[in-house]
Design an enzyme around this catalytic site. Structure first.
Site, PDB file in Angstrom:
ATOM      1  N   ASP A  93      25.061  10.627   9.942  1.00  0.00           N
ATOM      2  CA  ASP A  93      23.637  10.767  10.243  1.00  0.00           C
ATOM      3  C   ASP A  93      23.261   9.555  11.083  1.00  0.00           C
ATOM      4  O   ASP A  93      23.306   8.419  10.590  1.00  0.00           O
ATOM      5  CB  ASP A  93      22.877  10.794   8.910  1.00  0.00           C
ATOM      6  CG  ASP A  93      21.370  10.654   9.082  1.00  0.00           C
ATOM      7  OD1 ASP A  93      20.896  10.492  10.222  1.00  0.00           O
ATOM      8  OD2 ASP A  93      20.671  10.688   8.050  1.00  0.00           O
ATOM      9  N   VAL A  94      22.896   9.788  12.348  1.00  0.00           N
ATOM     10  CA  VAL A  94      22.671   8.647  13.256  1.00  0.00           C
ATOM     11  C   VAL A  94      21.490   7.776  12.835  1.00  0.00           C
ATOM     12  O   VAL A  94      21.363   6.645  13.308  1.00  0.00           O
ATOM     13  CB  VAL A  94      22.479   9.097  14.726  1.00  0.00           C
ATOM     14  CG1 VAL A  94      23.749   9.714  15.280  1.00  0.00           C
ATOM     15  CG2 VAL A  94      21.283  10.030  14.884  1.00  0.00           C
ATOM     16  N   TYR A  98       8.156  14.724  19.028  1.00  0.00           N
ATOM     17  CA  TYR A  98       9.273  14.847  19.974  1.00  0.00           C
ATOM     18  C   TYR A  98       8.965  14.113  21.286  1.00  0.00           C
ATOM     19  O   TYR A  98       9.771  13.318  21.777  1.00  0.00           O
ATOM     20  CB  TYR A  98       9.552  16.327  20.235  1.00  0.00           C
ATOM     21  CG  TYR A  98      10.752  16.587  21.107  1.00  0.00           C
ATOM     22  CD1 TYR A  98      12.031  16.644  20.564  1.00  0.00           C
ATOM     23  CD2 TYR A  98      10.613  16.772  22.482  1.00  0.00           C
ATOM     24  CE1 TYR A  98      13.144  16.876  21.369  1.00  0.00           C
ATOM     25  CE2 TYR A  98      11.716  17.005  23.293  1.00  0.00           C
ATOM     26  CZ  TYR A  98      12.981  17.057  22.731  1.00  0.00           C
ATOM     27  OH  TYR A  98      14.071  17.289  23.528  1.00  0.00           O
ATOM     28  N   LYS A 119      10.837  10.789  22.941  1.00  0.00           N
ATOM     29  CA  LYS A 119      11.493  10.754  24.259  1.00  0.00           C
ATOM     30  C   LYS A 119      10.828   9.725  25.178  1.00  0.00           C
ATOM     31  O   LYS A 119      11.506   9.078  25.983  1.00  0.00           O
ATOM     32  CB  LYS A 119      11.502  12.142  24.897  1.00  0.00           C
ATOM     33  CG  LYS A 119      12.327  13.179  24.114  1.00  0.00           C
ATOM     34  CD  LYS A 119      13.778  12.744  23.911  1.00  0.00           C
ATOM     35  CE  LYS A 119      14.605  13.817  23.226  1.00  0.00           C
ATOM     36  NZ  LYS A 119      16.015  13.391  23.007  1.00  0.00           N
ATOM     37  N   ASN A 137      23.172  11.351  22.056  1.00  0.00           N
ATOM     38  CA  ASN A 137      22.586  12.681  22.260  1.00  0.00           C
ATOM     39  C   ASN A 137      21.829  13.245  21.060  1.00  0.00           C
ATOM     40  O   ASN A 137      20.883  14.014  21.235  1.00  0.00           O
ATOM     41  CB  ASN A 137      23.705  13.657  22.664  1.00  0.00           C
ATOM     42  CG  ASN A 137      23.248  15.090  22.608  1.00  0.00           C
ATOM     43  OD1 ASN A 137      22.544  15.566  23.499  1.00  0.00           O
ATOM     44  ND2 ASN A 137      23.583  15.786  21.528  1.00  0.00           N
TER      45      ASN A 137
HETATM   46  C1  BGC Z   1      13.145  20.632  24.586  1.00  0.00           C
HETATM   47  C2  BGC Z   1      13.222  22.117  24.813  1.00  0.00           C
HETATM   48  C3  BGC Z   1      12.355  22.521  25.990  1.00  0.00           C
HETATM   49  C4  BGC Z   1      12.628  21.666  27.205  1.00  0.00           C
HETATM   50  C5  BGC Z   1      11.659  21.941  28.351  1.00  0.00           C
HETATM   51  C6  BGC Z   1      13.508  19.930  25.871  1.00  0.00           C
HETATM   52  O1  BGC Z   1      13.534  18.545  25.701  1.00  0.00           O
HETATM   53  O2  BGC Z   1      14.035  20.246  23.540  1.00  0.00           O
HETATM   54  O3  BGC Z   1      12.785  22.803  23.638  1.00  0.00           O
HETATM   55  O4  BGC Z   1      12.606  23.874  26.320  1.00  0.00           O
HETATM   56  O5  BGC Z   1      12.558  20.294  26.856  1.00  0.00           O
HETATM   57  O6  BGC Z   1      10.336  22.009  27.920  1.00  0.00           O
END
Ligand code: BGC
Length: 268
Positions: free
Chosen positions: A67-68, A166, A170, A94
């Site tokens: 588990d990272v 998310y 990122k 990744n």
């Molecule tokens: C997400 C995907 C998405 C894509 C473009 C990715 O980083 O994990 O679910 O389709 O970006 O929106």
């Protein structure tokens, strides 16, 4: 490029390599001559399939559970890598996941889970890799002491309603990568990111599974095709190899133009 075995003599750790983009990166690096540690958290079958695919092409690979987001797991994984292959030269950071929710419904647990895997996991693996690069010193196999490739997303740039954990992870990867590149460049450690757009993987199955969904998705992609995991594997091989030796601190968007604001194509 794969038939050139451009990564001969080098060893790569690829996290989250039991499916999707990670699996394709592991296979592409293995086909290019690298020994590969195929990391997985919960899907040993997928990891073993990647190992078999690499071995079928004459390469070397092992599967390794970790588990990272857990420091002890990460340390064990790098120890296994070094015990098996002698060192590590390439890290493909990744492992990542989505756990989506509208803002007001997003629990702290869901926020932390995604940040822990997607961002803290990359930090922990990068630290373990860099320790080994420094301990081992330069080799004749590469012009760099080591290479780190962070898997980002178009959502390091494009805001994403309903996915704030998310997108924040990122966005964090983007400045972590650039700050690392600034700090580690003088040590000849190259650090870059790949920012995939919409790639056909289990993470976004709903976005491409039916013809109607795929049509909607293609409105966001000027190049008018959904990406494949091999598109990202090819980019990872290039970024890991000396063909990209002067590429440092950069995000390579592999997105069919998704970041070109296609919504503006006929009028602003
Ligand atoms: C997400 C995907 C998405 C894509 C473009 C990715 O980083 O994990 O679910 O389709 O970006 O929106």
């Amino acid at each position: 490029m794969k038939s050139l075995k451009v990564l001969e003599g080098q060893t790569a750790v690829v996290t989250g390599a039991s499916s999707g983009i990670g699996k394709a990166c592991a296979i592409a690096l293995g086909e290019s001559g690298a020994n590969v540690v195929v990391n997985y958290a919960g899907n040993p079958e997928g990891a073993l399939a990647a190992v078999e695919a690499i071995k079928a092409e004459g390469g070397n690979a092992i599967a390794c559970k970790a588990d990272v987001s857990n420091i002890a797991d990460v340390e064990n994984m790098f120890k296994t890598c070094i015990d098996t292959f002698g060192t590590v030269d390439i890290l493909v950071n990744n492992a990542g996941l989505q756990k989506d929710a509208p803002f007001l419904e997003m629990s702290l647990e869901t926020w932390n889970y995604v940040l822990n895997v997607n961002l803290t996991g990359q930090f922990l693996c990068a630290q373990a890799a860099v320790r080994e690069f420094v301990r081992r010193g330069m080799t004749k196999n590469s012009q760099a002491l080591g290479k780190i490739i962070c898997m980002s997303s178009v959502h390091e740039l494009i805001p994403w309603a309903g996915h704030i954990n998310y997108a924040a992870s990122k966005g964090g990867v983007m400045l972590m990568m650039k700050s690392l590149a600034q700090e580690l460049g003088p040590m000849k450690i190259r650090v870059n990111s790949i920012a995939p757009g919409a790639i056909k993987t289990p993470i976004n199955r709903m976005a491409w599974e039916t013809p109607e969904a795929e049509k909607r998705l293609l409105r966001l992609i000027p190049y008018k095709r959904v990406g494949t995991t091999e598109d990202i594997g090819n980019a990872a091989v290039w970024l890991a190899s000396d063909f990209s030796d002067y590429v440092h601190g950069t995000t390579l968007f592999v997105d069919g133009g998704m970041t070109l604001y296609p919504g503006f194509e006929d009028n602003g």
